[in-house]
Design a protein around this motif. Structure first.
Motif, PDB file in Angstrom:
ATOM      1  N   MET A   1       0.844  -1.194   0.000  1.00 29.05           N
ATOM      2  CA  MET A   1       0.000   0.000   0.000  1.00 29.05           C
ATOM      3  C   MET A   1       0.882   1.248   0.000  1.00 29.05           C
ATOM      4  SD  MET A   1      -2.849   1.133   2.827  1.00 29.05           S
ATOM      5  CE  MET A   1      -1.627   1.213   4.151  1.00 29.05           C
ATOM      6  N   THR A   2       0.666   2.119  -0.993  1.00 32.52           N
ATOM      7  CA  THR A   2       1.441   3.356  -1.067  1.00 32.52           C
ATOM      8  C   THR A   2       0.914   4.345  -0.037  1.00 32.52           C
ATOM      9  OG1 THR A   2       1.756   3.025  -3.437  1.00 32.52           O
ATOM     10  CG2 THR A   2       2.221   5.217  -2.583  1.00 32.52           C
ATOM     11  N   PRO A   3       1.772   4.850   0.823  1.00 33.19           N
ATOM     12  CA  PRO A   3       1.304   5.787   1.855  1.00 33.19           C
ATOM     13  C   PRO A   3       0.975   7.142   1.265  1.00 33.19           C
ATOM     14  CG  PRO A   3       3.692   5.646   1.899  1.00 33.19           C
ATOM     15  CD  PRO A   3       3.225   4.613   0.891  1.00 33.19           C
ATOM     16  N   THR A   4       0.104   7.858   1.924  1.00 36.94           N
ATOM     17  CA  THR A   4      -0.165   9.254   1.579  1.00 36.94           C
ATOM     18  C   THR A   4       0.753  10.127   2.426  1.00 36.94           C
ATOM     19  OG1 THR A   4      -2.471   8.781   1.044  1.00 36.94           O
ATOM     20  CG2 THR A   4      -1.920  11.067   1.524  1.00 36.94           C
ATOM     21  N   LEU A   5       1.495  10.997   1.768  1.00 39.42           N
ATOM     22  CA  LEU A   5       2.467  11.836   2.462  1.00 39.42           C
ATOM     23  C   LEU A   5       2.030  13.296   2.411  1.00 39.42           C
ATOM     24  CD1 LEU A   5       5.864  10.315   1.255  1.00 39.42           C
ATOM     25  CD2 LEU A   5       4.520   9.722   3.285  1.00 39.42           C
ATOM     26  N   LEU A   6       2.138  13.952   3.558  1.00 34.27           N
ATOM     27  CA  LEU A   6       1.694  15.330   3.683  1.00 34.27           C
ATOM     28  C   LEU A   6       2.830  16.192   4.208  1.00 34.27           C
ATOM     29  CD1 LEU A   6      -0.767  13.444   5.544  1.00 34.27           C
ATOM     30  CD2 LEU A   6      -1.874  14.975   3.929  1.00 34.27           C
ATOM     31  N   SER A   7       2.890  17.424   3.751  1.00 40.05           N
ATOM     32  CA  SER A   7       3.892  18.356   4.246  1.00 40.05           C
ATOM     33  C   SER A   7       3.330  19.105   5.436  1.00 40.05           C
ATOM     34  CB  SER A   7       4.279  19.350   3.144  1.00 40.05           C
ATOM     35  OG  SER A   7       5.031  20.416   3.678  1.00 40.05           O
ATOM     36  N   SER A   8       3.978  18.923   6.581  1.00 34.36           N
ATOM     37  CA  SER A   8       3.567  19.647   7.779  1.00 34.36           C
ATOM     38  C   SER A   8       3.882  21.127   7.601  1.00 34.36           C
ATOM     39  CB  SER A   8       4.315  19.098   8.991  1.00 34.36           C
ATOM     40  OG  SER A   8       3.959  19.784  10.158  1.00 34.36           O
ATOM     41  N   PRO A   9       2.971  22.018   8.015  1.00 30.90           N
ATOM     42  CA  PRO A   9       3.244  23.441   7.849  1.00 30.90           C
ATOM     43  C   PRO A   9       4.279  23.933   8.846  1.00 30.90           C
ATOM     44  CG  PRO A   9       1.175  23.125   9.032  1.00 30.90           C
ATOM     45  CD  PRO A   9       1.668  21.763   8.653  1.00 30.90           C
ATOM     46  N   LEU A  10       5.303  24.610   8.358  1.00 35.74           N
ATOM     47  CA  LEU A  10       6.339  25.165   9.226  1.00 35.74           C
ATOM     48  C   LEU A  10       6.434  26.654   8.960  1.00 35.74           C
ATOM     49  CD1 LEU A  10       9.123  22.444   8.896  1.00 35.74           C
ATOM     50  CD2 LEU A  10       7.654  22.853  10.863  1.00 35.74           C
ATOM     51  N   GLN A  11       6.065  27.428   9.971  1.00 33.80           N
ATOM     52  CA  GLN A  11       6.056  28.880   9.834  1.00 33.80           C
ATOM     53  C   GLN A  11       7.445  29.381   9.473  1.00 33.80           C
ATOM     54  OE1 GLN A  11       2.989  29.785  10.250  1.00 33.80           O
ATOM     55  NE2 GLN A  11       3.116  31.975   9.923  1.00 33.80           N
ATOM     56  N   GLY A  12       7.518  30.217   8.435  1.00 34.18           N
ATOM     57  CA  GLY A  12       8.796  30.763   8.007  1.00 34.18           C
ATOM     58  C   GLY A  12       9.522  29.913   6.987  1.00 34.18           C
ATOM     59  N   PHE A  13       8.990  28.744   6.681  1.00 37.46           N
ATOM     60  CA  PHE A  13       9.660  27.843   5.743  1.00 37.46           C
ATOM     61  C   PHE A  13       8.777  27.406   4.573  1.00 37.46           C
ATOM     62  CE2 PHE A  13      12.022  27.314   9.691  1.00 37.46           C
ATOM     63  CZ  PHE A  13      13.338  27.401   9.259  1.00 37.46           C
ATOM     64  N   THR A  14       7.619  26.841   4.864  1.00 32.98           N
ATOM     65  CA  THR A  14       6.863  26.139   3.812  1.00 32.98           C
ATOM     66  C   THR A  14       5.780  27.017   3.171  1.00 32.98           C
ATOM     67  OG1 THR A  14       5.379  25.160   5.475  1.00 32.98           O
ATOM     68  CG2 THR A  14       7.306  23.879   4.843  1.00 32.98           C
ATOM     69  N   ASP A  15       6.161  28.235   2.787  1.00 35.76           N
ATOM     70  CA  ASP A  15       5.215  29.086   2.083  1.00 35.76           C
ATOM     71  C   ASP A  15       5.130  28.670   0.615  1.00 35.76           C
ATOM     72  OD1 ASP A  15       7.518  30.031   0.882  1.00 35.76           O
ATOM     73  OD2 ASP A  15       7.288  32.096   1.555  1.00 35.76           O
ATOM     74  N   PHE A  16       4.363  29.416  -0.187  1.00 29.45           N
ATOM     75  CA  PHE A  16       4.103  28.981  -1.564  1.00 29.45           C
ATOM     76  C   PHE A  16       5.370  28.944  -2.417  1.00 29.45           C
ATOM     77  CE2 PHE A  16       3.759  33.592  -1.982  1.00 29.45           C
ATOM     78  CZ  PHE A  16       4.253  33.866  -3.248  1.00 29.45           C
ATOM     79  N   ARG A  17       6.332  29.801  -2.138  1.00 27.70           N
ATOM     80  CA  ARG A  17       7.577  29.784  -2.911  1.00 27.70           C
ATOM     81  C   ARG A  17       8.320  28.464  -2.690  1.00 27.70           C
ATOM     82  NH1 ARG A  17       6.960  34.753  -0.504  1.00 27.70           N
ATOM     83  NH2 ARG A  17       6.618  36.483  -1.963  1.00 27.70           N
TER      84      ARG A  17
END
Length: 315
Positions: A1-17
Motif C-alpha cells: 500500500m502506497t502511503p499518503t504523504l503530507l507536508s507539515s506546515p512550518l512557519q517561516g519555511f513552507t510558504d508557496f515559494r
C-alpha cells in the motif's frame, strides 16, 4: 500500500515559494498544509497570508489552509475568507509549541481547555459547512491531555486529526512518544495521521510497521533537511538519484532567487536562507562545517560563493 504523504506546515519555511519549488524538483508530497493564519484579535488577514494561499500561487499543488486561534469569531472569519477563494477545508493548529503562542492560550496551549475547543467546533459546524481537520500535539504538559479532548472531538465530523507525537513543552527536543501515540489510536473514532521525526526511509518503515492502521504520514523538518525523502519513501528506495547534488543546487537557487526578489535588503535574505541551511546542512557530509560556511558569509556575493563551494565539494 502506497502511503499518503503530507507536508507539515512550518512557519517561516513552507510558504508557496518553497512549496512550488519543492514540487518541481522533488515531488512525493500529496498534500501541502500552508503555515497558519493568525489574526491576533483583529479581523484582518495580513497580505503575506493572503499571498500564500491565493490560488494563482498554488496552481500545481494541493494546499489546505491552516488557522491558529482560540476564538470562534476569528475561526468563522477565516472560514468565510478561504471559502471565497474556493477552499473547502480548514485545518486547526493545536500543535504549535512555542512559549509566545502557549502564553496566549493558542496552539498546544489550548489542548488543556476542552470546553473552549468544544465551543469553537460547535459554532463552526453549526454556522458553516467547512470541512475541519486538526493538527495537534498530545498535550502541552503531558501526553494524557489529548485523551480528555477526544470525547469532544468525537462529537464532530472532523476529516482527520494529525498528531505530532510529542508534547508542546518538549518543543522539538527529546524523542517522540510512540506509546502515547498508540494510546491515541485506541481512544478516538477519528482517522489519525502520524507526524514526528520521519527523517529517513528506514525510520518511516519502522513507524509503518509499528502503526499498520496509519496510512497518512506528515513530514515536517525531515522534508526540509532531506527534500528527496518523500519521493524515496514513495518509491521504496534508499538510493538517491545520480544527479542528487545538481537537483539540490537547482532547487536552492530557485528558492534563493524567489526570496531575494520578495525580501528587501541583504539582511532579510541572509536570515531566511540561514534558517533553511540549518536543516539543509544535515544532508551534507560535514554538517557543522557546511553550516559554518553559510554563517560566515556576510553579503550576497560571499553567500553565493559559499553555496557554490559547498555543492561542488559534494559532486
Amino acid at each position: 500500500m502506497t502511503p499518503t504523504l503530507l507536508s507539515s506546515p512550518l512557519q517561516g519555511f513552507t510558504d508557496f515559494r518553497f512549496r512550488n519549488a519543492f514540487q518541481k524538483y522533488f515531488g512525493g508530497i500529496d498534500t501541502f498544509y500552508s503555515p497558519y493564519i493568525r489574526l491576533d484579535g483583529k479581523l484582518i488577514i495580513k497580505n503575506s497570508y493572503q499571498r500564500d494561499i491565493q490560488l494563482e500561487n498554488n496552481t500545481t499543488i494541493e494546499v489546505i489552509p491552516q488557522i491558529m486561534t482560540n476564538d470562534a469569531d476569528e475561526f468563522l472569519f477565516v472560514v468565510k475568507y478561504i471559502q471565497e477563494l474556493g477552499y473547502k477545508e480548514l485545518n486547526w493548529n493545536l500543535g504549535c509549541p512555542y512559549p509566545m503562542v502557549i502564553n496566549k492560550g493558542l496552539g498546544s496551549g489550548l489542548i488543556c481547555q476542552p470546553s473552549k475547543i468544544d465551543h469553537i467546533l460547535n459554532r463552526v459546524h453549526n454556522e458553516t459547512d467547512v470541512v475541519v481537520s486538526m493538527k495537534m500535539r498530545m498535550g502541552y504538559e503531558n501526553p494524557e491531555e489529548i485523551l480528555d479532548v477526544f470525547p469532544i472531538l468525537d462529537k464532530y465530523p472532523l476529516k482527520n486529526i494529525a498528531i505530532h507525537a510529542r508534547i508542546g513543552k518538549q518543543l522539538y527536543k527529546g524523542g517522540v512518544n510512540l506509546d502515547a501515540f498508540q494510546r491515541c489510536t485506541e481512544n478516538t473514532k477519528h482517522k489519525l495521521y502520524y507526524n514526528g521525526d520521519i527523517t529517513s526511509v528506514e525510520k518511516f518503515k519502522e513507524l509503518q510497521e509499528r502503526f499498520p492502521s496509519i496510512d497518512h504520514f506528515m513530514i515536517g523538518r525531515g522534508l526540509i533537511a532531506d527534500p528527496f525523502l518523500p519521493s524515496m519513501i514513495k518509491n521504496n528506495t534508499t538510493n538517491y538519484p545520480k544527479n542528487r547534488w545538481q537537483i539540490f543546487n537547482e532547487f536552492h537557487d530557485a528558492i534563493f532567487h524567489e526570496y531575494d526578489a520578495a525580501l528587501s535588503g541583504p539582511t532579510p535574505i541572509k536570515m531566511k536562507m540561514l534558517g533553511f541551511w540549518e536543516y539543509f546542512s544535515t544532508s551534507f557530509n560535514n554538517p557543522q562545517k557546511t553550516f559554518k560556511k553559510i554563517k560566515k558569509a556576510t553579503n550576497p556575493r560571499s553567500y553565493q560563493e559559499a553555496v557554490k563551494e559547498i555543492f561542488s565539494n559534494e559532486k
